[in-house]
Design an enzyme around this catalytic site. Structure first.
Site, mmCIF file in Angstrom:
data_model
loop_
_atom_site.group_PDB
_atom_site.id
_atom_site.type_symbol
_atom_site.label_atom_id
_atom_site.label_comp_id
_atom_site.label_asym_id
_atom_site.label_seq_id
_atom_site.Cartn_x
_atom_site.Cartn_y
_atom_site.Cartn_z
ATOM 1 N N ARG A 248 -80.574 -18.519 -32.945
ATOM 2 C CA ARG A 248 -81.756 -18.635 -32.074
ATOM 3 C C ARG A 248 -81.374 -18.928 -30.621
ATOM 4 O O ARG A 248 -81.765 -18.206 -29.704
ATOM 5 C CB ARG A 248 -82.675 -19.752 -32.577
ATOM 6 C CG ARG A 248 -83.222 -19.511 -33.969
ATOM 7 C CD ARG A 248 -84.227 -20.580 -34.352
ATOM 8 N NE ARG A 248 -84.528 -20.556 -35.781
ATOM 9 C CZ ARG A 248 -85.729 -20.785 -36.300
ATOM 10 N NH1 ARG A 248 -86.739 -21.087 -35.528
ATOM 11 N NH2 ARG A 248 -85.916 -20.763 -37.594
ATOM 12 N N ASP A 376 -79.249 -13.253 -47.482
ATOM 13 C CA ASP A 376 -79.647 -12.080 -46.694
ATOM 14 C C ASP A 376 -78.775 -11.689 -45.512
ATOM 15 O O ASP A 376 -78.132 -10.648 -45.481
ATOM 16 C CB ASP A 376 -81.101 -12.235 -46.247
ATOM 17 C CG ASP A 376 -81.399 -13.621 -45.677
ATOM 18 O OD1 ASP A 376 -80.455 -14.379 -45.417
ATOM 19 O OD2 ASP A 376 -82.592 -13.937 -45.482
ATOM 20 N N GLU A 510 -89.643 -10.008 -41.183
ATOM 21 C CA GLU A 510 -88.770 -9.010 -41.822
ATOM 22 C C GLU A 510 -89.442 -7.656 -42.063
ATOM 23 O O GLU A 510 -88.820 -6.604 -41.863
ATOM 24 C CB GLU A 510 -88.208 -9.575 -43.136
ATOM 25 C CG GLU A 510 -87.201 -10.701 -42.954
ATOM 26 C CD GLU A 510 -87.821 -12.054 -42.648
ATOM 27 O OE1 GLU A 510 -89.055 -12.214 -42.855
ATOM 28 O OE2 GLU A 510 -87.103 -12.960 -42.182
ATOM 29 N N THR A 600 -79.716 -11.281 -36.052
ATOM 30 C CA THR A 600 -80.684 -11.519 -37.119
ATOM 31 C C THR A 600 -81.963 -12.177 -36.599
ATOM 32 O O THR A 600 -82.958 -12.254 -37.311
ATOM 33 C CB THR A 600 -80.053 -12.349 -38.262
ATOM 34 O OG1 THR A 600 -80.896 -12.283 -39.410
ATOM 35 C CG2 THR A 600 -79.833 -13.799 -37.851
HETATM 36 C C1 DMJ Z 1 -85.258 -16.030 -38.680
HETATM 37 O O1 DMJ Z 1 -84.757 -17.189 -38.143
HETATM 38 C C2 DMJ Z 1 -84.160 -15.034 -38.908
HETATM 39 O O2 DMJ Z 1 -84.675 -13.764 -39.156
HETATM 40 C C3 DMJ Z 1 -83.290 -15.425 -40.038
HETATM 41 O O3 DMJ Z 1 -82.309 -14.448 -40.333
HETATM 42 C C4 DMJ Z 1 -84.149 -15.611 -41.255
HETATM 43 N N1 DMJ Z 1 -85.209 -16.534 -41.061
HETATM 44 C C5 DMJ Z 1 -86.040 -16.356 -39.914
HETATM 45 C C6 DMJ Z 1 -87.193 -15.411 -40.100
HETATM 46 O O4 DMJ Z 1 -87.782 -15.380 -41.316
#
Ligand code: DMJ
Length: 615
Positions: A248, A376, A510, A600
């Protein structure tokens, strides 16, 4: 006697004698603190406990037993850390392709060969520079199927929809600014705030590039001034999740730097990277999941997850590219060495599937295989790190990704008897919303691997899984997907919300992330329609006075969102959900999947070696 999990403030590959001395010293000082510290699950589904997930039959393996790392390659530096900060507040106008080369760029070009070595005008260095957005266009894909007329029609509708998404961002940004400025996250119902990420203004850091991409330049400038100011003080931040802070905050700063070219983001990213570095310098090669940012001390956690250990490498690789300091990429890459050894030996790993729980400090793998919580983004980063590191054939990362996709298809994809919906699940036929990133990843992987023998099959699977994810929204009375659904319970019903455990929604990105990627690659307007339906449901169900928040039960529209525990707006809603919803409807965006990789958390990093479709 149990050992505490220690910080190793030393070079990453020291000899074993040094390790022993350091271990004893560190243990004496902080060992017992680490021993008593409690594990806190921190990955995607923060409301699903690790223990509640189904277990697989994969047997445990000690990663520490495995042999030496094989990833000796580290990326050469691109730019030196830019430090020339501007004194007065400015409203950045646009990315600046005409910008003069940065200080270290000439040096990089000299050391890495001439431009023509890498193919003419579109040199890697050029594409790493701010301004690349001007040069890139739509992604070219084998699966593009829209005619010019269809594109024109779809674009016209989309331009109106993108304004609706932008209005949602304006609403939530105004709420955050007036009630929670500088705090980690706003409480959108009450107008309060939380400091769950250590108190580093996480919403600002996570939202910077969304503001930029949505054309909210004044808001971007204000946020940038906050980043420049002493109010952002990493030295005062206590205990943090290394994974969350990396994807983040570090990802956000690097994404903002890539788009705007503003030096302050690179220097703040370097500062944060330095503070996170001790977490990567462990004896096992796997990152310490929780440290104190103020002094780098370990919190002594005894567990991590596949996702936490395997979702740091893209950001630290990019940080090395930006700063020219290889320590970041080198230190993070050690985890991929460890995972590759486990994969090669197939001890505890089944084909390409890894168990998701890791005991520290030895790195013992156990637990279920998951493409949702705890697993994931490990798989996501196999592909994305390979892409960012130059996408060479024969890379161990690619080998692991290929194997994972193969095993996934053989072992974890099921079809409902009723509507023949494909879904992904290990045991128990429970599919989490988190797994809806998979359609996008599979599609991207098929696009990027022109020689993969089953790429058409992978792409078709991606489209089928995306349909299931959309159905997870469409079939709920609120129009919002639950955190998880149970499939195959009844013959004539494809799935139900996982009640009473996971029928809530917390605005996850997602599904719309996958719709965005699939639309980029196919031009099929249905993905825009799906994204718009999700947006309307979200606006109807989760809108609150000061932003958007969680809803307790997507099967019960009569219930209100954003109360009590649901009075929460995760920063990923601004970083990802709204960004993907906007980009999906933005015909003018220039974030080509061939020139950028999104981390991500949806933060864009330019590819040093852009991908080129083979014709
Ligand atoms: C986000 O912080 C990122 O996508 C992470 O990989 C998974 N969790 C959250 C969103 O659901």
């Amino acid at each position: 006697m149990k050992k505490g999990h220690r910080r190793q403030g030393v070079a990453t590959r020291c000899c074993s004698a040094q390790r022993v001395v350091l271990a004893v010293a560190a243990f004496a000082s902080i060992g017992w603190l680490g021993y008593v510290a409690q594990w806190r699950p921190v990955t995607k589904a923060s409301r699903v406990s690790v223990e509640s997930l189904p277990r697989s039959t994969v047997s445990p393996v000690e990663l520490k037993e495995l042999e030496h790392p094989v990833f000796d390659k580290v990326p050469p530096p691109i730019l030196e850390a830019p430090h020339a900060e501007k004194s007065e507040a400015q409203v950045p106008q646009a990315a600046a392709p005409e910008r003069a080369p940065k200080a270290g760029r000439a040096a990089f070009l000299a050391q890495s060969g001439s431009d023509t070595d890498r193919g003419g005008a579109e040199t890697p260095a050029d594409l790493s520079a701010p301004g690349v957005l001007q040069a890139s266009g739509r992604t070219r894909s084998t699966w593009w199927r829209a005619s010019d007329d269809e594109v024109q029609k779809s674009d016209g509708v989309a331009r109106k929809r993108r304004e609706e998404v932008k209005a949602a961002m304006v609403h939530t940004w105004n709420g955050y600014k007036s009630r929670a400025w500088g705090r980690d996250e706003i409480k959108p119902g009450s107008g309060g705030y939380t400091e769950d990420w250590g108190g580093m203004g996480m919403t600002i850091l996570d939202s910077l590039d969304t503001l930029w991409l949505l054309g909210m330049r004044e808001e971007f400038a204000e946020a940038m001034e906050w980043v420049r100011s002493p109010k952002l003080d990493f030295s005062r931040v206590g205990s943090i999740s290394v994974f969350e802070t990396t994807i983040r905050a570090l990802g956000g700063l690097l994404g903002a730097h890539a788009l705007s070219g503003e030096d302050i983001f690179a220097s703040r990213a370097k500062e944060l990277g330095e503070r996170l570095l001790p977490a990567l310098q462990t004896s096992s090669g796997l990152a310490d999941p929780w440290i104190r940012l103020s002094d780098g001390r370990s919190e002594g956690k005894r567990k991590t997850s596949l996702a936490e250990a395997g979702t740091l490498q893209l950001e630290f690789h990019r940080l090395s590219e930006v700063t020219g300091d290889r320590r970041f990429a080198d230190s993070a890459a050690r985890a991929h060495d460890v995972f590759y050894q486990a994969f090669k030996k197939q001890k505890g790993v089944r084909g390409g599937l890894f168990p998701s729980d890791i005991a520290l400090p030895l790195g013992k793998l156990s637990g279920s295989v998951s493409f949702g919580a705890n697993g994931d983004s490990f798989y996501e980063y196999l592909l994305k790190c390979w892409l960012a590191q130059g996408h060479e054939p024969g890379s161990p990362l690619l080998e692991m990704y290929d194997a994972a996709v193969d095993s996934l298809q053989r072992e974890m994809i099921h079809t409902t008897p009723h509507d023949k919906l494909k879904y992904v699940a290990a045991d128990g036929h429970r599919m989490e919303h988190l797994a809806c990133f998979l359609p996008g990843l599979l599609a991207l992987g098929a696009h990027l691997r022109p020689r993969a023998p089953k790429r058409d099959q992978e792409f078709a699977l991606a489209e089928e899984l995306a349909r299931t994810c959309f159905e997870m929204y469409r079939r709920m009375p609120t129009g919002m997907a639950p955190e998880a659904a149970i499939f195959g319970k009844k013959r004539d019903v494809d799935f139900e919300a996982d009640k009473p455990w996971s029928m809530w929604t917390i605005l996850r990105p997602e599904a719309v992330e996958s719709f965005f990627i699939l639309h980029e690659l196919t031009g099929d307007a249905k993905y825009r329609d799906w994204g718009h339906e999700v947006f309307l449901a979200l606006d109807r169900t989760c809108r609150a006075p000061h932003g958007y928040g969680a809803h307790p039960d997507v099967t019960r529209p009569e219930l209100q969102c954003c109360k009590g525990n649901d009075d929460k707006e995760p920063s990923f809603f601004l970083a990802e959900t709204l960004k993907y919803l906007f980009l999906l409807q933005d015909p003018e965006h220039t974030l080509s999947l061939d020139t950028f990789v999104l981390n991500t958390e949806a933060h864009p990093f330019p590819l040093r070696t852009p991908f080129q479709v083979e014709v």
